[in-house]
Structures are given as structure tokens and as C-alpha cells.
Write a protein that holds these residues in place. Structure first.
Motif, PDB file in Angstrom:
ATOM      1  N   LYS A 116      19.868   6.546  -4.641  1.00 30.81           N
ATOM      2  CA  LYS A 116      20.507   5.680  -5.832  1.00 30.81           C
ATOM      3  C   LYS A 116      20.971   4.708  -4.375  1.00 30.81           C
ATOM      4  O   LYS A 116      21.441   4.220  -3.714  1.00 30.81           O
ATOM      5  CB  LYS A 116      21.959   6.100  -5.965  1.00 30.81           C
ATOM      6  CG  LYS A 116      22.048   7.098  -7.150  1.00 30.81           C
ATOM      7  CD  LYS A 116      23.139   6.597  -7.988  1.00 30.81           C
ATOM      8  CE  LYS A 116      23.215   7.851  -8.906  1.00 30.81           C
ATOM      9  NZ  LYS A 116      24.378   7.926  -9.713  1.00 30.81           N
ATOM     10  N   GLY A 117      20.271   3.170  -4.826  1.00 33.45           N
ATOM     11  CA  GLY A 117      19.660   1.809  -4.058  1.00 33.45           C
ATOM     12  C   GLY A 117      18.666   1.520  -2.779  1.00 33.45           C
ATOM     13  O   GLY A 117      18.956   0.816  -2.268  1.00 33.45           O
ATOM     14  N   HIS A 118      18.529   3.079  -2.894  1.00 31.46           N
ATOM     15  CA  HIS A 118      17.582   3.104  -1.498  1.00 31.46           C
ATOM     16  C   HIS A 118      16.657   1.439  -2.021  1.00 31.46           C
ATOM     17  O   HIS A 118      15.654   1.276  -2.830  1.00 31.46           O
ATOM     18  CB  HIS A 118      17.208   4.824  -1.267  1.00 31.46           C
ATOM     19  CG  HIS A 118      15.800   4.699   0.374  1.00 31.46           C
ATOM     20  ND1 HIS A 118      16.188   5.891   0.570  1.00 31.46           N
ATOM     21  CD2 HIS A 118      16.185   3.643   1.319  1.00 31.46           C
ATOM     22  CE1 HIS A 118      14.983   5.768   1.733  1.00 31.46           C
ATOM     23  NE2 HIS A 118      14.518   4.305   2.210  1.00 31.46           N
ATOM     24  N   LYS A 119      16.031   1.167  -0.708  1.00 41.06           N
ATOM     25  CA  LYS A 119      15.191  -0.307  -1.069  1.00 41.06           C
ATOM     26  C   LYS A 119      14.201  -0.375   0.584  1.00 41.06           C
ATOM     27  O   LYS A 119      13.688   0.157   1.370  1.00 41.06           O
ATOM     28  CB  LYS A 119      16.067  -1.232  -0.479  1.00 41.06           C
ATOM     29  CG  LYS A 119      17.768  -1.412  -1.179  1.00 41.06           C
ATOM     30  CD  LYS A 119      17.640  -2.829  -1.365  1.00 41.06           C
ATOM     31  CE  LYS A 119      19.088  -3.006  -1.860  1.00 41.06           C
ATOM     32  NZ  LYS A 119      19.871  -2.049  -2.053  1.00 41.06           N
ATOM     33  N   TRP A 120      12.981  -0.258   0.261  1.00 40.67           N
ATOM     34  CA  TRP A 120      11.566  -0.741   0.530  1.00 40.67           C
ATOM     35  C   TRP A 120      11.950  -1.799   2.010  1.00 40.67           C
ATOM     36  O   TRP A 120      12.786  -1.743   1.358  1.00 40.67           O
ATOM     37  CB  TRP A 120      10.335  -1.032   0.037  1.00 40.67           C
ATOM     38  CG  TRP A 120       9.931   0.254  -0.894  1.00 40.67           C
ATOM     39  CD1 TRP A 120      10.422   0.268  -2.294  1.00 40.67           C
ATOM     40  CD2 TRP A 120       9.219   1.314  -0.325  1.00 40.67           C
ATOM     41  NE1 TRP A 120       9.618   1.408  -2.410  1.00 40.67           N
ATOM     42  CE2 TRP A 120       8.671   1.845  -1.359  1.00 40.67           C
ATOM     43  CE3 TRP A 120       8.073   1.188   0.794  1.00 40.67           C
ATOM     44  CZ2 TRP A 120       7.918   3.195  -1.341  1.00 40.67           C
ATOM     45  CZ3 TRP A 120       7.541   2.640   1.071  1.00 40.67           C
ATOM     46  CH2 TRP A 120       6.855   3.422  -0.227  1.00 40.67           C
ATOM     47  N   SER A 121      11.148  -2.206   2.822  1.00 42.93           N
ATOM     48  CA  SER A 121      11.733  -2.813   3.719  1.00 42.93           C
ATOM     49  C   SER A 121      11.158  -4.499   3.641  1.00 42.93           C
ATOM     50  O   SER A 121      11.850  -5.620   4.214  1.00 42.93           O
ATOM     51  CB  SER A 121      10.957  -2.649   5.488  1.00 42.93           C
ATOM     52  OG  SER A 121       9.422  -2.703   4.403  1.00 42.93           O
ATOM     53  N   ASP A 122      10.749  -4.974   1.942  1.00 40.06           N
ATOM     54  CA  ASP A 122      10.775  -5.768   1.589  1.00 40.06           C
ATOM     55  C   ASP A 122      12.046  -5.972   0.348  1.00 40.06           C
ATOM     56  O   ASP A 122      12.768  -7.261  -0.102  1.00 40.06           O
ATOM     57  CB  ASP A 122       9.414  -6.090   1.165  1.00 40.06           C
ATOM     58  CG  ASP A 122       9.448  -5.056  -0.307  1.00 40.06           C
ATOM     59  OD1 ASP A 122       9.922  -4.284  -0.352  1.00 40.06           O
ATOM     60  OD2 ASP A 122       8.426  -5.610  -1.034  1.00 40.06           O
ATOM     61  N   GLY A 123      13.250  -5.106   0.304  1.00 36.34           N
ATOM     62  CA  GLY A 123      14.464  -4.893  -0.373  1.00 36.34           C
ATOM     63  C   GLY A 123      13.991  -4.600  -1.632  1.00 36.34           C
ATOM     64  O   GLY A 123      15.087  -5.063  -2.719  1.00 36.34           O
ATOM     65  N   GLU A 124      12.644  -4.488  -2.226  1.00 37.57           N
ATOM     66  CA  GLU A 124      12.798  -4.183  -3.629  1.00 37.57           C
ATOM     67  C   GLU A 124      13.293  -1.973  -3.211  1.00 37.57           C
ATOM     68  O   GLU A 124      13.073  -1.460  -2.101  1.00 37.57           O
ATOM     69  CB  GLU A 124      11.434  -3.949  -3.960  1.00 37.57           C
ATOM     70  CG  GLU A 124      10.965  -5.524  -4.239  1.00 37.57           C
ATOM     71  CD  GLU A 124      10.973  -6.087  -5.296  1.00 37.57           C
ATOM     72  OE1 GLU A 124      11.564  -5.697  -6.545  1.00 37.57           O
ATOM     73  OE2 GLU A 124      12.223  -7.446  -5.226  1.00 37.57           O
ATOM     74  N   PRO A 125      13.606  -2.133  -4.687  1.00 31.06           N
ATOM     75  CA  PRO A 125      14.324   0.219  -4.786  1.00 31.06           C
ATOM     76  C   PRO A 125      13.097   0.422  -4.367  1.00 31.06           C
ATOM     77  O   PRO A 125      11.751   0.336  -4.921  1.00 31.06           O
ATOM     78  CB  PRO A 125      14.432  -0.926  -6.361  1.00 31.06           C
ATOM     79  CG  PRO A 125      14.751  -1.867  -7.055  1.00 31.06           C
ATOM     80  CD  PRO A 125      13.542  -3.051  -6.035  1.00 31.06           C
ATOM     81  N   PHE A 126      13.441   1.709  -3.851  1.00 30.72           N
ATOM     82  CA  PHE A 126      12.286   3.085  -4.056  1.00 30.72           C
ATOM     83  C   PHE A 126      12.653   3.883  -5.058  1.00 30.72           C
ATOM     84  O   PHE A 126      14.010   4.143  -5.173  1.00 30.72           O
ATOM     85  CB  PHE A 126      13.078   3.752  -2.620  1.00 30.72           C
ATOM     86  CG  PHE A 126      12.418   4.645  -1.975  1.00 30.72           C
ATOM     87  CD1 PHE A 126      10.963   5.289  -2.356  1.00 30.72           C
ATOM     88  CD2 PHE A 126      12.882   5.864  -1.751  1.00 30.72           C
ATOM     89  CE1 PHE A 126      10.366   6.709  -1.928  1.00 30.72           C
ATOM     90  CE2 PHE A 126      12.195   7.238  -1.362  1.00 30.72           C
ATOM     91  CZ  PHE A 126      11.514   7.685  -1.932  1.00 30.72           C
TER      92      PHE A 126
END
Length: 266
Positions: A116-126
Motif C-alpha cells: 500500500k502506498g508504493h509509488k513510482w519515481s515520479d510520486g504517482e501510485p503503483f
């Protein structure tokens, strides 16, 4: 360890720190990045216990590579963002990017849970939507992938991928697939792609993309798409493509050099 597990075993509450600054090149490429590391980490981060002590942030690693398409594998293959990984005994397979996984008795159904809450390097949710985009819109798209790669075929049929919710998905195979889990723990391929970023380059979501691709000097939208996406990340020579791995490209002179910086959301 999972965070909750580690804190329960040790009777402590972990706090998180980072290198203390965010390089301007990362901000230029990905936009504003929260200063507080707690706003960048997943809600359920993986806790890796050091052998001796926590190291010191900073410094540079300089190394030689045979060529830009070799993926810097001579010294950075360990940056691959596998869903699973081998534990230190090199036998046991444990979660890595995923938080948990399970396999049914006849190895034909594989359930995965993302963090939960994992993000791509641009800050968008994965999320699982990124897994489904990779499968349905890249692997099963006959223009992008005329033939499904053999490593996703079992019993003569492509596996299926089913979304349960934002963090849970299930892979099913037509025949027992005992090799799937070891493959996911060792492959360079990430079975996910940043949907929010790549949709605009895909004809399913952007009917004008072929004209845009030709205007950019590409033969078709397919060639253009693969300038933004590749199973081998280092086949893509563009800045700003969201990544899950520990380092992201910020500068290069093909084939002279590449500069990679720590992913602030890793």
C-alpha cells in the motif's frame, strides 16, 4: 522483514531518514518531491536488516559498462526491481516489491499483494492497474507483442492475470508452473508498466498517437512506444520515465556515459 513484523519482534518503532537533500536534477525531471521521506515511502515498507550497521548516505559509484544497452549489468544488475527475491541462503524466495504471495497446491494459481502506498519515481501510485496495463495493453497487444513470450506461456496457453483490487492480483496458468516463482525472483523484467505515463503513447488510449509518432520521425506508434518502454529498462534513453528501481537515469551521452541518481521513492 515487513515493518509491522520487525517492530513487533524488536519492541521498537522505526523512524526513517534519508540523505537530507533532493538533487535539483530529480526535481527538474520528475517535478516537486516531498522533503519528508515518510511521504515518499510506502505505508508498508520492506525492512532490510544490515549485517553489521546502517551505512552512511552519499558518495558516488563509478564503474565501466560494455555498452549502453548492456544495462550496466556488469555492476548494477542488483538494482532490478523484482517482485520477489532470493533470501541470503540463495534458496528461499521471499517478497520484494510485493508484500506477500501465495501459490496453490498444483502451482497453477499465484496470488500477489502489492505494498500500500508504493509509488513510482515520479510520486504517482503503483497499483495493480499498472500490472494490468503491462499485461493487457503491452503483452497481449498484437502490434506491440506479435507473439506472447514463451516465459509467460504454460500448457501451450498464455497465463491469465486477474485484478482483485488495487493491491491484489492473481496469475493463473493452464498447466502447473513451478518455475514461475523462481523466474519472477531472478528476471530483469518487471511485470508492470506506469499506466499513467504510457497511456498517452498507446493507440488504445490516444487515437492520434500514430500521427504524433510519424511527426516525431518514427515509423509508427509501435516504434515510438518502444522509445518510452522496454522490458530491459536501459533500452530506453529518455529522462522522466517513471521507474520502481533504486536508481533512475538523469543524464547520458550515448554511448559515452550515464548518470543515475537514487530514486527518492525507493
Amino acid at each position: 522483514y515487513e515493518l509491522e513484523e520487525f517492530e513487533s519482534l524488536t519492541g521498537t518503532e522505526l523512524t526513517f531518514t534519508d540523505r537530507g537533500f533532493i538533487d535539483a536534477r530529480l526535481i527538474e525531471i520528475f517535478g516537486e518531491i516531498p522533503d519528508d521521506v515518510n511521504e515518499r515511502l510506502p505505508e508498508e515498507p520492506l525492512v532490510v536488516v544490515p549485517y553489521n550497521e546502517i551505512g552512511t548516505y552519499g558518495g558516488e559509484l563509478q564503474a565501466l559498462s560494455l555498452g549502453p544497452e548492456s544495462g550496466n549489468s556488469e555492476f548494477m544488475s542488483w538494482r532490478h526491481n523484482n517482485f520477489l527475491r532470493y533470501a541470503e541462503d540463495l534458496v528461499t524466495i521471499v517478497p520484494n516489491i510485493v508484500k506477500d504471495y501465495s501459490v496453490n497446491d498444483d502451482t497453477t494459481e499465484f496470488a500477489f499483494t502489492l505494498r500500500k502506498g508504493h509509488k513510482w519515481s515520479d510520486g504517482e501510485p503503483f497499483t495493480v492497474d499498472d500490472v494490468m496495463f503491462w499485461w493487457e495493453d503491452i503483452i497481449l497487444n498484437e502490434e506491440l507483442t506479435p507473439t506472447v513470450p514463451s516465459y509467460w506461456i504454460f500448457g501451450g496457453e498464455p497465463m491469465t492475470v486477474e485484478k482483485v483490487d488495487d493491491v491484489n492480483f492473481v496469475i493463473k496458468t493452464a498447466a502447473p508452473a513451478p518455475g514461475l516463482i523462481p523466474w519472477l525472483a531472478s528476471t530483469w523484467i518487471t511485470p508492470a508498466a506506469p499506466r499513467h505515463y504510457l497511456e498517452s503513447k498507446h493507440i488504445e488510449y490516444n487515437p492520434d498517437i500514430n500521427d504524433e509518432a510519424v511527426a516525431e520521425g518514427f515509423a509508427s506508434w509501435v516504434e515510438y512506444f518502444f522509445s518510452w518502454y522496454g522490458e530491459w529498462n536501459d533500452s530506453v534513453h529518455r529522462y522522466g520515465v517513471p521507474r520502481l528501481e533504486a536508481w533512475v537515469l538523469v543524464d547520458e551521452d550515448d554511448p559515452g556515459y550515464q548518470v543515475m541518481m537514487a530514486n527518492p521513492y525507493y
